[in-house]
Design an enzyme around this catalytic site. Structure first.
Site, PDB file in Angstrom:
ATOM      1  N   CYS A 166       0.837  -1.201   0.000  1.00 44.85           N
ATOM      2  CA  CYS A 166       0.000   0.000   0.000  1.00 44.85           C
ATOM      3  C   CYS A 166       0.879   1.261   0.000  1.00 44.85           C
ATOM      4  O   CYS A 166       1.920   1.304   0.647  1.00 44.85           O
ATOM      5  CB  CYS A 166      -0.938   0.067   1.187  1.00 44.85           C
ATOM      6  SG  CYS A 166      -2.113  -1.271   1.234  1.00 44.85           S
TER       7      CYS A 166
ATOM      8  N   ARG B  97       6.730  -1.053  -3.490  1.00 45.65           N
ATOM      9  CA  ARG B  97       6.234  -1.617  -2.240  1.00 45.65           C
ATOM     10  C   ARG B  97       5.320  -2.820  -2.476  1.00 45.65           C
ATOM     11  O   ARG B  97       5.095  -3.606  -1.571  1.00 45.65           O
ATOM     12  CB  ARG B  97       5.487  -0.552  -1.444  1.00 45.65           C
ATOM     13  CG  ARG B  97       6.361   0.629  -1.063  1.00 45.65           C
ATOM     14  CD  ARG B  97       5.521   1.724  -0.473  1.00 45.65           C
ATOM     15  NE  ARG B  97       4.856   1.296   0.736  1.00 45.65           N
ATOM     16  CZ  ARG B  97       5.392   1.361   1.937  1.00 45.65           C
ATOM     17  NH1 ARG B  97       6.600   1.861   2.095  1.00 45.65           N
ATOM     18  NH2 ARG B  97       4.725   0.947   2.992  1.00 45.65           N
TER      19      ARG B  97
ATOM     20  N   TRP C 108      -2.767  -3.064  -1.543  1.00 45.83           N
ATOM     21  CA  TRP C 108      -2.442  -4.493  -1.472  1.00 45.83           C
ATOM     22  C   TRP C 108      -3.601  -5.117  -0.707  1.00 45.83           C
ATOM     23  O   TRP C 108      -3.823  -4.790   0.456  1.00 45.83           O
ATOM     24  CB  TRP C 108      -1.124  -4.690  -0.732  1.00 45.83           C
ATOM     25  CG  TRP C 108      -0.759  -6.106  -0.455  1.00 45.83           C
ATOM     26  CD1 TRP C 108      -1.273  -6.922   0.512  1.00 45.83           C
ATOM     27  CD2 TRP C 108       0.200  -6.896  -1.152  1.00 45.83           C
ATOM     28  NE1 TRP C 108      -0.687  -8.145   0.452  1.00 45.83           N
ATOM     29  CE2 TRP C 108       0.217  -8.167  -0.552  1.00 45.83           C
ATOM     30  CE3 TRP C 108       1.054  -6.657  -2.233  1.00 45.83           C
ATOM     31  CZ2 TRP C 108       1.057  -9.189  -0.993  1.00 45.83           C
ATOM     32  CZ3 TRP C 108       1.879  -7.678  -2.660  1.00 45.83           C
ATOM     33  CH2 TRP C 108       1.882  -8.932  -2.038  1.00 45.83           C
TER      34      TRP C 108
ATOM     35  N   ASN D 160      -3.738   3.210   4.746  1.00 45.25           N
ATOM     36  CA  ASN D 160      -2.840   2.051   4.898  1.00 45.25           C
ATOM     37  C   ASN D 160      -3.032   1.514   6.311  1.00 45.25           C
ATOM     38  O   ASN D 160      -3.259   2.287   7.249  1.00 45.25           O
ATOM     39  CB  ASN D 160      -1.376   2.465   4.758  1.00 45.25           C
ATOM     40  CG  ASN D 160      -1.005   2.836   3.343  1.00 45.25           C
ATOM     41  OD1 ASN D 160      -1.809   2.677   2.418  1.00 45.25           O
ATOM     42  ND2 ASN D 160       0.214   3.330   3.176  1.00 45.25           N
ATOM     43  N   GLY D 161      -2.849   0.210   6.482  1.00 44.81           N
ATOM     44  CA  GLY D 161      -2.997  -0.379   7.805  1.00 44.81           C
ATOM     45  C   GLY D 161      -4.262  -1.220   7.861  1.00 44.81           C
ATOM     46  O   GLY D 161      -4.883  -1.505   6.830  1.00 44.81           O
TER      47      GLY D 161
ATOM     48  N   GLU E  54      20.010 -17.932   3.212  1.00 44.63           N
ATOM     49  CA  GLU E  54      19.800 -16.702   2.449  1.00 44.63           C
ATOM     50  C   GLU E  54      19.950 -16.965   0.942  1.00 44.63           C
ATOM     51  O   GLU E  54      19.202 -16.409   0.135  1.00 44.63           O
ATOM     52  CB  GLU E  54      20.782 -15.624   2.929  1.00 44.63           C
ATOM     53  CG  GLU E  54      20.795 -14.349   2.118  1.00 44.63           C
ATOM     54  CD  GLU E  54      19.452 -13.611   2.066  1.00 44.63           C
ATOM     55  OE1 GLU E  54      18.500 -14.000   2.764  1.00 44.63           O
ATOM     56  OE2 GLU E  54      19.365 -12.636   1.294  1.00 44.63           O
TER      57      GLU E  54
ATOM     58  N   LYS F 163      17.015 -16.160  -1.714  1.00 47.38           N
ATOM     59  CA  LYS F 163      17.178 -15.264  -2.859  1.00 47.38           C
ATOM     60  C   LYS F 163      16.743 -15.979  -4.135  1.00 47.38           C
ATOM     61  O   LYS F 163      16.030 -15.411  -4.956  1.00 47.38           O
ATOM     62  CB  LYS F 163      18.638 -14.806  -3.020  1.00 47.38           C
ATOM     63  CG  LYS F 163      19.113 -13.717  -2.110  1.00 47.38           C
ATOM     64  CD  LYS F 163      18.640 -12.321  -2.438  1.00 47.38           C
ATOM     65  CE  LYS F 163      17.410 -11.969  -1.650  1.00 47.38           C
ATOM     66  NZ  LYS F 163      17.605 -11.667  -0.241  1.00 47.38           N
TER      67      LYS F 163
ATOM     68  N   GLU G 170      12.827 -16.548  -4.271  1.00 44.87           N
ATOM     69  CA  GLU G 170      11.941 -15.384  -4.369  1.00 44.87           C
ATOM     70  C   GLU G 170      12.020 -14.685  -5.721  1.00 44.87           C
ATOM     71  O   GLU G 170      11.019 -14.159  -6.184  1.00 44.87           O
ATOM     72  CB  GLU G 170      12.107 -14.415  -3.204  1.00 44.87           C
ATOM     73  CG  GLU G 170      13.311 -13.537  -3.215  1.00 44.87           C
ATOM     74  CD  GLU G 170      13.330 -12.553  -2.043  1.00 44.87           C
ATOM     75  OE1 GLU G 170      12.290 -11.991  -1.690  1.00 44.87           O
ATOM     76  OE2 GLU G 170      14.422 -12.352  -1.474  1.00 44.87           O
TER      77      GLU G 170
ATOM     78  N   HIS H 136      20.461 -37.513   7.003  1.00 44.22           N
ATOM     79  CA  HIS H 136      19.307 -37.883   7.824  1.00 44.22           C
ATOM     80  C   HIS H 136      17.992 -37.732   7.058  1.00 44.22           C
ATOM     81  O   HIS H 136      16.926 -37.642   7.655  1.00 44.22           O
ATOM     82  CB  HIS H 136      19.287 -37.036   9.103  1.00 44.22           C
ATOM     83  CG  HIS H 136      20.486 -37.253   9.953  1.00 44.22           C
ATOM     84  ND1 HIS H 136      20.740 -38.437  10.600  1.00 44.22           N
ATOM     85  CD2 HIS H 136      21.551 -36.457  10.219  1.00 44.22           C
ATOM     86  CE1 HIS H 136      21.893 -38.356  11.252  1.00 44.22           C
ATOM     87  NE2 HIS H 136      22.414 -37.149  11.025  1.00 44.22           N
TER      88      HIS H 136
ATOM     89  N   LYS I 270       7.513  -5.336  -0.960  1.00 45.31           N
ATOM     90  CA  LYS I 270       8.761  -4.929  -0.321  1.00 45.31           C
ATOM     91  C   LYS I 270       8.580  -4.767   1.185  1.00 45.31           C
ATOM     92  O   LYS I 270       9.426  -5.178   1.966  1.00 45.31           O
ATOM     93  CB  LYS I 270       9.258  -3.617  -0.948  1.00 45.31           C
ATOM     94  CG  LYS I 270      10.583  -3.126  -0.383  1.00 45.31           C
ATOM     95  CD  LYS I 270      11.719  -4.089  -0.682  1.00 45.31           C
ATOM     96  CE  LYS I 270      13.059  -3.612  -0.162  1.00 45.31           C
ATOM     97  NZ  LYS I 270      14.032  -4.719  -0.140  1.00 45.31           N
TER      98      LYS I 270
END
Ligand code: AGP
Length: 607
Positions: free
Chosen positions: A2, A27, A73, A99-100, A482, A486, A489, A505, A602
């Site tokens: 948003c 975003r 969003w 927003n929120g 990480e 990466k 995504e 295992h 984001k």
């Protein structure tokens, strides 16, 4: 998630608003809209479209000088025209962007319906427009009506309200979702993020939680929800429009990876003492006695910020010999944790807005825990809530995939480890070696990035893989996590990280020629064990890409990517860089939208 833009001044409002929305696109959003007031008429266009499409739809709205705009969003109801913002009251007098999350929206919707109000959308936000309309029946200023409506809502908001009978003002309010005012010359901007403002002004005012602002072209004033005037002096943002431009790069991820050497220089600036072999982190607000009193360190973050926290825990334990761990921030909240008064909690977040990280910060503060932030965005909710901590100084990170902020998180935690170590048993000599390693990082990172073609060639060879393993042991375990993060995504290739010791295992059953493994081999005391892991995978026909700064026999793996070394404790930072490049080149080869991967935002500002 948003985005909000508001404008009042002499320019063509809709151009300013749409341009602002373009700046907020990174975003993440699924619909967009604007409302402007022109000749006392409230005009609006909104739809489940991209902002560039919206731009073509709003040409008829030119000539207005006041307006609000939003990228949404979806949280309450799907991405449709009706659910897109702005939302209006039934008479069409008030327009709201929000927003929120209004947590008591369902109860408020029911109450409004009982009073005969027809709601046009599924959203929580729409109720606010109706509440303002009802409150305005008492007369008074727009901010009085907004204030009265705010008293009825529970939850988080950053919002802006436009009243069609007041062509010269907007009212904005904040609680848990950022709102920043941009002060222009005879014009005023409102946004949820400074990136939407810096093209026009660097003079900004960040609203505090529980604060309102009435904004007119030549002035603004702020007050609290209970109508106490507040006095807020503008600050100058240290960023310009160039910080948000691609500047010749193909995409922001590429740009942000390339910026890492200079970003690391910034995070280290003024924080190293080469003579005493220690670090200075004055923002923590802790004196040496308090630092010595810390018996545990716990990093809380989400996604890559959590993995950076895992790197941090390892380096703190190694340098300071203080027990440390990392936990996904939301998991920490949900399990009703015991708050340890001797623990230093570190909330890790690039955006400083991640709800899942903000919530435990608030809980820790309520329970008297000592929590500091490791945050990139100055003025963000987590930075404010923590009040003390370490700013990451990575500069704006636009790409959804975190790269330079991740690196600066890891570097900051090495500084923390060094500082905690040097008030304990870490020798001055060891401290000085660590300082030297930190100082060498920018150049070593630049060397890796300069050799990116080698990584690109490896990615090219493996780009048809459908699944990949990332294998790391001890220091390299967070690096593996990480690396897998990466890759999945941005390339959508299924990637899983395992500790090398865990392979036998269970996961070894999946190894065959269609399952390449990226195996991390740091130059530490575990090289022989990691080489034997490679042999185990090769023996089962699995292709191996070794990423290493050790002496790995070239013929052992199908591809070897080598990086320099700055010392075992810090090398995980360097080992991460080729994994960023690998994911990037895989994604490029697969034709992905690298900066805006599907389904991701984001800043994840909702639970
Ligand atoms: C990173 O590449 C991801 N996009 C994501 O995991 C991110 O790190 C996470 O959502 C936390 O964000 P924050 O650092 O802004 O809190």
């Amino acid at each position: 998630m948003c985005g909000i833009v508001g404008y009042v001044g002499n320019r063509d409002a809709v151009s300013v608003l749409v341009e602002g929305l373009l700046r907020l696109e990174y975003r993440g959003y699924d619909s967009a809209g604007v409302a402007v007031l022109r000749d006392d008429e409230l005009l609006s266009v909104k739809a489940a479209v991209r902002v560039w499409q919206l731009r073509n739809m709003v040409t008829d709205l030119a000539g207005a000088h006041l307006g609000i705009a939003h990228t949404r969003w979806a949280t309450h109801g799907p991405a449709t025209e009706a659910n897109a913002h702005p939302h209006f009251d039934s008479s069409g007098r008030f327009a709201v962007v929000h927003n929120g999350i209004i947590e008591n929206a369902e109860a408020l919707r029911t109450q409004l319906a009982d009073r005969g109000v027809e709601l046009a959308s599924d959203t929580d936000s729409e109720v606010f427009a109706h509440l303002v309309a009802e409150a305005s029946e008492q007369g008074g200023r727009l901010e009085d009506a907004v204030r009265a409506a705010l008293r009825l809502v529970e939850g988080t908001y950053g919002l802006v309200v436009l009243d069609a009978t007041r062509p010269d003002e907007l009212v904005a309010a904040r609680n848990g979702s950022p709102i920043v005012l941009g002060i222009g010359a005879g014009e005023m901007f409102v946004a949820s993020d400074v990136s939407a403002l810096v093209r026009h002004t660097r003079q900004v005012v960040y609203l505090e939680d529980g604060e309102l602002a009435t904004v007119r072209a030549g002035e603004f004033h702020t007050s609290t929800i209970d109508a106490r005037t507040t006095h807020r002096a503008p600050t100058t943002v240290d960023l310009g429009v160039d910080d948000y431009e691609l500047g010749g790069f193909a995409d922001y991820m590429d740009k942000e990876m390339a910026e890492q050497p200079e970003a690391v220089v910034r995070v280290l600036r003024g924080r190293l003492d080469a003579k005493l072999g220690t670090a200075r982190l004055d923002g923590l607000g802790l004196n040496p006695w308090e630092l010595r009193g810390i018996r545990r360190v716990k990093f809380l973050g989400c996604g890559s910020a959590y993995y950076a926290g895992q790197l941090g825990a390892a380096v703190v334990e190694e340098l300071a010999r203080v027990p440390a761990d990392a936990e996904p921030a939301a998991e920490f909240s949900y399990r009703n944790p015991v708050v340890d008064p001797d623990c230093l909690y570190v909330a890790v977040s690039q955006s400083g807005e991640t709800f899942d990280t903000l919530a435990p910060v608030q809980e820790l503060r309520r329970k008297g825990g000592r929590v500091v932030g490791a945050v990139n965005v100055v003025g963000s909710a987590i930075a404010r809530e923590c009040g003390s901590g370490v700013f990451l100084h990575a500069g704006p990170e636009i790409s959804v995939a975190s790269t330079k902020a991740f690196t600066n998180m890891a570097v900051s935690f090495a500084l923390l480890g060094l500082l905690l170590g040097r008030v304990r048993d870490l020798s001055a000599a060891h401290g000085r070696r660590t300082v030297a390693g930190l100082q060498a990082l920018p150049e070593r990172i630049a060397e890796i990035i300069d050799r990116r073609d080698e990584v690109a060639a490896v990615a090219e060879r493996f780009a048809d893989a459908e699944h990949m393993f990332f294998i790391g042991r001890v220091r390299a375990w967070p690096v593996a996590r990480e690396g897998a993060q990466k890759l999945k995504e941005i390339s959508y290739v299924h990637a899983e990280a395992y500790q090398a010791s865990e392979l036998k295992h269970g996961p070894l059953a999946l190894i065959d020629k269609s399952m390449p493994s990226v195996v991390l081999v740091p130059d530490d005391e575990l090289v022989a064990k990691n080489l034997s892991t490679i042999e185990q995978i090769k023996a089962r026909g699995g292709p191996v890409i070794a990423v290493t700064n050790a002496d790995v026999p070239i013929e052992l793996a199908d591809a070897v990517i080598t990086v320099p070394s700055v010392g075992a404790a810090l090398d995980p930072i360097l080992l991460t860089i080729p994994l960023q490049l690998f994911a990037y080149h895989m994604a490029r080869k697969l034709g992905r939208d690298i900066d805006k991967p599907r389904n991701l935002a984001k800043s994840v500002t909702v639970e």
